[in-house]
Design an enzyme around this catalytic site. Structure first.
Site, PDB file in Angstrom:
ATOM      1  N   LYS A 188      10.756  19.622 -32.121  1.00 41.21           N
ATOM      2  CA  LYS A 188      11.437  20.791 -32.677  1.00 41.21           C
ATOM      3  C   LYS A 188      12.798  20.320 -33.193  1.00 41.21           C
ATOM      4  O   LYS A 188      13.755  20.182 -32.436  1.00 41.21           O
ATOM      5  CB  LYS A 188      11.608  21.868 -31.601  1.00 41.21           C
ATOM      6  N   GLU A 264      20.458  14.493 -23.161  1.00 37.07           N
ATOM      7  CA  GLU A 264      21.630  13.810 -23.724  1.00 37.07           C
ATOM      8  C   GLU A 264      22.527  14.902 -24.264  1.00 37.07           C
ATOM      9  O   GLU A 264      22.257  15.500 -25.297  1.00 37.07           O
ATOM     10  CB  GLU A 264      21.203  12.820 -24.809  1.00 37.07           C
ATOM     11  N   CYS A 298      28.345  12.833 -30.601  1.00 40.00           N
ATOM     12  CA  CYS A 298      28.648  13.010 -29.179  1.00 40.00           C
ATOM     13  C   CYS A 298      29.396  11.805 -28.621  1.00 40.00           C
ATOM     14  O   CYS A 298      30.064  11.909 -27.587  1.00 40.00           O
ATOM     15  CB  CYS A 298      27.366  13.256 -28.393  1.00 40.00           C
ATOM     16  N   GLU A 395      35.313  19.185 -26.920  1.00 40.02           N
ATOM     17  CA  GLU A 395      34.815  18.248 -27.921  1.00 40.02           C
ATOM     18  C   GLU A 395      35.222  18.724 -29.310  1.00 40.02           C
ATOM     19  O   GLU A 395      34.910  19.850 -29.704  1.00 40.02           O
ATOM     20  CB  GLU A 395      33.288  18.164 -27.802  1.00 40.02           C
TER      21      GLU A 395
END
Length: 491
Positions: A188, A264, A298, A395
């Site tokens: 997906k 992750e 990331c 972040e």
């Protein structure tokens, strides 16, 4: 697919990119006939429309994967390896088209997109080589009463959910080990950047991956479609790359079916520069660690800690490098920094910059929302960022470098570890003993010492704390798609 030069205009129709769902080897429309638009972040216009899967489509994909599993699991490892090797060859041959497709739907600059395609292809090659190395062992029990036979068997049907920021690499980093281990998959991809995954799926069909071994569903109704899939008892593994918030939600769902999970998740990478570092090397390193995919990674350097003796010079040189970058559409060959993926990303990044400046940080370059079409934010450097500013704990996910001063090793290690995340970290120093000592003390699954790039298909990728579970890449990434079976026997 038609080969295009970097100067020719990109047309999705010319590239024959599929827009449908891949289920049981067939490209087909969504059961409900729905579609969803894919947007070009460079100008906000629609590139094309793709099938918008419903629950019925998702369960049909699980049906196909479950039906294909026994035969694929029984396929000799060498044959699986040959198919994956062919996937690598085709991806390399089609590299320029894929790179331009990534630039079109994701916005990243072409050189960055080409690097992603090369990196993504390597997962096919690495796991083609690893497919024949799923090796168990035999030992004698300590009592001498019996032998211990250990095998690693494919876990079964796997659900793979990938993010928008690396649409090629995150797909192959999951698909390649799953197939190498003998598993079948339902992929997906992110709705923002689905075309690259669909093109890779066609490539895999062309390489000889059998019908049902890989199924791809695209949907804007992610929660509605994925909930019954994760509840299906035939699904045995979930691999997800994305935000920590979504990861927590998926883990709660996976717990009901006791799924094996690889997660992750988010990062907040510290980039530590000691005053004995090679400054040229450190500036080059931070440009890579910060600006890969325009900061939308990331692993991106999020908190740049610089020892105070060199902080001013470092920040000044970094600002000059950032200010010199060319911003524009990702598909333009002269672009060095493309747009962010959507308007929400731009607004978030700008809010973080405004907050830091309100808290006393100093702007060295950038920091102004541009006018015009597309989702752009200028390369930005802010220095003297206070530790309570939001960009220190959140972040950034954009082209903003936040420079923070420090005095001592203990101080910077404590600051680096003062985060719920622990994915990647970077350390620059010419003192090898200190570099290794600090690398060991930082709570992070990956540390780059005097390097701005940490990812490698042959290395275990993953984090500590709220940055996730399990590892991708390396041999560990293959074993994460297997079940370990122990057989007690005598002879």
């Amino acid at each position: 697919m038609t080969l295009l030069s970097a100067q020719e205009p990109l047309d999705v129709d010319e590239l024959a990119v599929p827009r449908q769902l891949l289920i049981a080897g067939n490209w087909q429309d969504a059961a409900g006939g729905g579609t969803v638009a894919v947007i070009n972040p460079s100008d906000g216009t629609a590139i094309t429309a793709i099938a918008d899967a419903d629950v019925e489509d998702g369960l049909a994909a699980v049906d196909a994967a479950a039906a294909a599993f026994p035969e694929w699991a029984a396929t000799p490892p060498r044959r699986r390896a040959e198919i994956l090797s062919r996937c690598f060859e085709l991806m390399t041959e089609r590299g320029e088209q894929l790179a331009r497709l990534i630039s079109l739907e994701n916005g990243k600059a072409l050189p960055d997109a080409r690097g992603e395609v090369a990196y993504a292809a390597e997962f096919f090659r690495w796991y083609a080589e690893e497919a024949v190395r799923i090796i168990g062992d035999v030992s004698t029990s300590p009592s001498g009463a019996n032998r211990i036979l250990v095998q690693h068997q494919p876990i079964g049907v796997c659900v793979l959910i990938t993010p928008w920021n690396f649409p090629a690499a995150m797909a192959t980093r999951k698909l390649a080990p799953a197939l190498a281990a003998g598993c079948t998959a339902v992929l997906k991809p992110a709705t923002l950047t689905p075309l690259t995954s669909l093109a890779i799926a066609q490539l895999m069909v062309d390489a000889g991956v059998p019908a049902g071994a890989v199924n791809v569903i695209t949907t804007s109704k992610t929660s509605d479609v994925m909930t019954p899939i994760l509840a299906d008892p035939r699904v045995r593994k979930l691999s997800f790359t994305g935000s920590t918030g979504v990861g927590r939600h998926l883990l709660r769902q996976a717990a009901d079916n006791v799924l094996k999970c690889s997660m992750e998740l988010g990062g907040n990478a510290p980039f530590v520069v000691f005053d004995d570092a090679d400054l040229d090397k450190a500036i080059d390193g931070v440009m890579i660690a910060k600006m890969r995919n325009g900061g939308q990674a990331c692993t991106a350097a999020n908190r740049i800690y610089v020892q105070r003796g060199i902080q001013a010079e470092f920040a000044s040189r970094l600002a000059a490098r950032m200010a010199a970058l060319t911003v524009g559409p990702g598909t333009d060959p002269t672009t060095e920094v493309g747009p962010l993926v959507d308007e929400a990303s731009v607004l978030k990044v700008d809010a973080l910059v405004r907050d830091a400046l309100d808290q006393g940080a100093r702007l060295l370059t950038g920091g102004q929302l541009p006018e015009g079409e597309g989702y752009y934010y200028p390369p930005t450097v802010v220095t003297n960022v206070p530790l309570h500013a939001r960009m220190v704990s959140e972040e950034i996910f954009g082209p903003v470098a936040s420079v923070i001063g420090f005095d001592t090793e203990d101080e910077v290690v404590a600051a680096a570890n003062d985060s719920e995340y622990g994915l990647a970290a970077y350390v620059f120093t010419e003192d090898l003993r200190r570099g290794l000592r600090v690398s060991e003390r930082i709570e992070s699954g990956m540390v780059a010492l005097n390097r701005g790039l940490v990812s490698d298909p042959a290395a275990p990728f993953g984090g500590m704390k709220q940055s996730g579970l399990g590892r991708e890449g390396a041999h560990q990434g293959l074993l994460d798609f297997t079940e370990t079976k122990y057989i007690a026997l005598d002879w």
